[in-house]
Write an enzyme that holds these catalytic residues in place. Structure first.
Site, short mmCIF file in Angstrom:
data_model
loop_
_atom_site.label_atom_id
_atom_site.label_comp_id
_atom_site.label_asym_id
_atom_site.label_seq_id
_atom_site.Cartn_x
_atom_site.Cartn_y
_atom_site.Cartn_z
N THR A 1 -0.01 4.56 5.26
CA THR A 1 -1.37 4.06 5.42
C THR A 1 -1.52 3.15 6.63
OG1 THR A 1 -0.79 2.41 3.77
CG2 THR A 1 -2.13 4.24 3.05
N GLY A 2 -0.44 2.91 7.35
CA GLY A 2 -0.55 2.16 8.59
C GLY A 2 -0.03 0.74 8.51
N GLU B 1 -6.52 32.93 -11.45
CA GLU B 1 -7.25 32.08 -10.50
C GLU B 1 -8.76 32.15 -10.72
OE1 GLU B 1 -5.66 29.93 -8.95
OE2 GLU B 1 -3.65 30.78 -9.15
N GLY C 1 0.82 -1.20 0.00
CA GLY C 1 0.00 0.00 0.00
C GLY C 1 0.85 1.25 0.00
P1 ADP Z 1 3.38 2.87 6.69
O1 ADP Z 1 4.12 1.80 7.41
O2 ADP Z 1 2.21 2.35 5.90
O3 ADP Z 1 4.23 3.78 5.88
P2 ADP Z 1 2.89 3.78 9.35
O4 ADP Z 1 2.24 2.62 9.94
O5 ADP Z 1 4.33 3.97 9.65
O6 ADP Z 1 2.69 3.81 7.78
O7 ADP Z 1 2.08 5.09 9.76
C1 ADP Z 1 2.69 6.27 10.17
C2 ADP Z 1 1.83 6.99 11.17
O8 ADP Z 1 0.62 7.43 10.56
C3 ADP Z 1 1.41 6.12 12.32
O9 ADP Z 1 2.32 6.19 13.36
C4 ADP Z 1 0.06 6.69 12.71
O10 ADP Z 1 0.20 7.78 13.59
C5 ADP Z 1 -0.49 7.22 11.42
N1 ADP Z 1 -1.39 6.27 10.77
C6 ADP Z 1 -1.20 5.71 9.55
N2 ADP Z 1 -2.22 4.91 9.22
C7 ADP Z 1 -3.07 4.93 10.24
C8 ADP Z 1 -4.32 4.29 10.49
N3 ADP Z 1 -4.89 3.47 9.58
N4 ADP Z 1 -4.95 4.54 11.66
C9 ADP Z 1 -4.40 5.38 12.56
N5 ADP Z 1 -3.23 6.00 12.39
C10 ADP Z 1 -2.56 5.80 11.24
ZN ZN Z 2 -3.22 27.80 -12.65
#
Ligand code: ADP
Ligand code: ZN
Length: 635
Positions: A219-220, A440, A215
């Site tokens: 995105t978590g 704009e 992903g």
């Molecule tokens: P990835 O590993 O997909 O790049 P991370 O898990 O490291 O993303 O996410 C980075 C931060 O973004 C997390 O520490 C959290 O604070 C926030 N975050 C990302 N996705 C979520 C989610 N689905 N729910 C809650 N917080 C999220």
């Molecule tokens: Zn423009």
């Protein structure tokens, strides 16, 4: 990167830069010690001044001398009465370098002399200084590459850099990760297995060894992996694919070996490999001759071997994350390796609201804050962006000494995240301001009449971010996953609205449309070569897409004949020209409204809300618009 709040995390046998430094120090000091020992073993000579040497020569006390530019070594006659065999060696360290008379003097007093020997060291010295250090180095190298178990911390280059959470596990729970319900449901099974392996093994079921989370960034994915460990209460090892790749061939593979050794000892546990693509790019896909290839391949092979080498039910589960699943080596996806793939995509509106709720838990919100409205305004935001948005809003509220975070803070924070900081310090001259204002308003008026362009929320002539001198904020009323062809046309025309207004009003154009033109061309090109939307070209893909989660597609033009290439170019130009014509037609028809709105914008700098809506509602569509939207042709 994840923001770790777990303070109990500790480094486990990781060779940090400091430890590498310590190893080098030890090496250096042993060399110095060696040199010292050699020095004390070789006999010391008496040192004298050059003038003393000359005096001794003149007195006939010197038997022979070795003369070199920076030192003279000579032998004295044995003192009368002493053992005639005990010759005394003497050294002059700083002879008068250019004493050209010296050979004459020596000859005159019958001193045997010569220039310096090829090397002034004895052979042991030569051996020690040239051969032994590299040997020691090589020996150490081989030794710590093959180290398992308990080596001193200073010699852990081949150890994995995995971080482990000491208090058992991560403390992250599924409820902390929002808006990714499907992924959570899929991963629940793994939690069940880790908690209650018997239930599965009893029936002979094998749990997947490897799960690939694919992903976009933020995105978590990391959070989900941590949550699996947290929910099941098992240790969590985390390492990034890029950390395996080092300067020296063989280190990466050694690290993989070590990582698995540690993990097996702690089973059941989760091993999380972030950025798997850094390690597992398909072999042969990178440019030939790019140096790190060997190392990456060796490391990847080691990973595959390790994954094949342990039994599925040992309880070690490897979770890897990538935002470019398309580039991964096919071997990684075979059964018994990362054979499960879970997509963790950007959240939809409901998901965004859920994520916002997670992140405002510790934020003081004013009553007017409606998170569902914030969610509507933030299409395309990933979890990390939303976390950032909440934090920005809180910072803004704090800066204006508010007790609570209000909706105004959220809106400002959202614009800030999208377009960058306001830069009121950048002063535009009157001509520039005029041009930007018309540009704009041009976008806004054309956009107001187009389907799928979204609602015009705000027009501003306050410079923002890196390049934008002004901007028009268009917000979609809902999340869109498909674009219909008239909407693509509408977007292209809206993007050209700015440039068209400049042409109509000033009769000459500015550089301000550079970004718009780039987007327009990309969009028109894609509709011909990817989406098959040109009736003349038909539904033929002229580009090969490699889907990844970074920024849409990375495209490769298929080999096409020169004739086809020409046709494509002509089609693209036709689409852009048509949109340009329609944009101009709209602005000419609404010229009065354009002037009026631009004047208001110059005065107020920002137009939004009811006032803006009232103005834009007055825009009238030219007669050809409907047909053009339907067919893409102007009659
Ligand atoms: P990835 O590993 O997909 O790049 P991370 O898990 O490291 O993303 O996410 C980075 C931060 O973004 C997390 O520490 C959290 O604070 C926030 N975050 C990302 N996705 C979520 C989610 N689905 N729910 C809650 N917080 C999220
Ligand atoms: Zn423009």
């Amino acid at each position: 990167m994840p923001v770790d709040t777990n303070k109990k995390k500790r480094q486990l046998k990781t060779p940090s830069l400091r430890q590498l430094g310590i190893s080098l120090l030890i090496l250096l000091s042993s060399l110095l010690a060696l040199k010292y020992i050699i020095a004390t073993l070789t006999p010391k000579e008496k040192e004298v001044l050059y003038s003393d040497f000359i005096e001794q020569v003149e007195r006939g006390q010197v038997v022979e001398a070795l003369v070199s530019p920076n030192q003279i070594r000579y032998v004295l006659k044995p003192a009368p009465g002493s053992n005639p065999k005990s010759k005394q060696e003497v050294l002059v360290t700083n002879p008068v370098a250019v004493d050209l008379a010296l050979p004459e003097i020596l000859r005159h007093f019958h001193v045997k002399f010569s220039g310096p020997p090829p090397s002034q060291n004895n052979w042991i010295g030569v051996l020690l200084s040239w051969v032994v250090p590299p040997l020691i180095f090589l020996a150490l190298w081989g030794w710590f590459l093959n180290q398992g178990g308990n080596s001193p911390a200073a010699l852990t280059v081949g150890k994995s850099k995995a971080r482990i959470y000491s208090e058992g596990t991560t403390g992250v729970k599924f409820e902390d990760v929002a808006g990714v319900e499907e992924a959570k449901a899929e991963l629940q099974e793994i939690v069940d297995f880790l908690k209650n392996a018997q239930k599965y093994t009893r029936l002979g079921a094998k749990i997947p060894k490897g799960v690939l989370l694919a992903g976009p960034p933020g995105t978590g994915k990391t959070m989900l992996a941590k949550a699996i460990a947290g929910e099941s209460g098992v240790p969590f090892f985390s390492i990034s694919g890029s950390e395996f790749i080092e300067l020296f061939v063989g280190v990466g593979a050694a690290r993989v070996r070590d990582l698995f050794e540690q993990a097996k000892k702690q089973a059941p546990c989760i091993v999380f490999i972030d950025e798997l693509d850094a390690l597992g790019k398909s072999r042969g896909s990178s440019a030939p001759g790019s140096g790190s290839n060997d190392e990456r391949e060796q490391t990847l092979n080691q990973l595959l071997t390790e994954m094949d080498g342990f039994d599925a039910n040992t309880g070690v589960i490897i979770i890897a994350a990538t935002n470019r699943p398309g580039v991964l080596d096919a071997a990684l996806r075979r059964p018994g390796r990362f054979d499960r793939q879970v997509v963790v995509d950007r959240p939809d509106k409901i998901g965004r609201e859920a994520i916002l709720k997670v992140h405002v838990k510790n934020v003081k919100l004013a009553d007017d804050v409606d998170l569902s409205k914030v969610a509507v305004r933030t299409p395309g935001f990933a979890g990390a962006d939303l976390a950032n948005l909440v934090n920005e809003a809180a910072l803004l509220a704090a800066r204006s000494d508010r007790e609570q975070v209000t909706m105004v803070d959220f809106n400002e924070a959202q614009e800030r995240v999208v377009t960058g900081l306001e830069r009121r310090s950048r002063v535009l001259n009157d001509l520039e301001k005029n041009t930007v204002a018309y540009h704009e308003v041009g976008h806004a008026l054309v956009g107001a009449l187009m389907p799928g362009a979204g609602k015009v929320e705000k027009i501003s002539v306050v410079p923002r971010g890196v390049g934008a001198l002004g901007y028009t904020l268009l917000l979609p009323e809902e999340d869109r996953f498909l674009m219909i062809e008239d909407e693509i046309r509408g977007r292209i025309a809206t993007l050209l609205g700015g440039r068209s207004a400049e042409e109509i009003v000033f009769g000459k154009v500015s550089t301000g449309a550079v970004d718009d033109i780039q987007k327009v061309t990309d969009l028109a090109d894609r509709s011909v070569t990817l989406y098959g939307m040109s009736a003349e070209m038909g539904p033929v893909a002229f580009e090969r897409i490699q889907q990844d989660f970074l920024d849409g597609f990375s495209n490769l033009r298929r080999p096409v004949s020169p004739k086809i290439a020409e046709d494509i170019d002509r089609q693209v130009k036709q689409i852009v020209d048509g949109a340009h014509e329609i944009a101009k037609a709209i602005l000419i028809k609404n010229r009065e409204l354009l002037d009026e709105t631009a004047t208001a914008l110059i005065q107020k700098e920002i137009l939004e809300g009811a006032e803006l809506r009232e103005r834009l509602n007055r825009a009238e569509a030219p007669a050809q618009l409907d047909e053009w939207l339907r067919t893409g042709k102007l009659t």
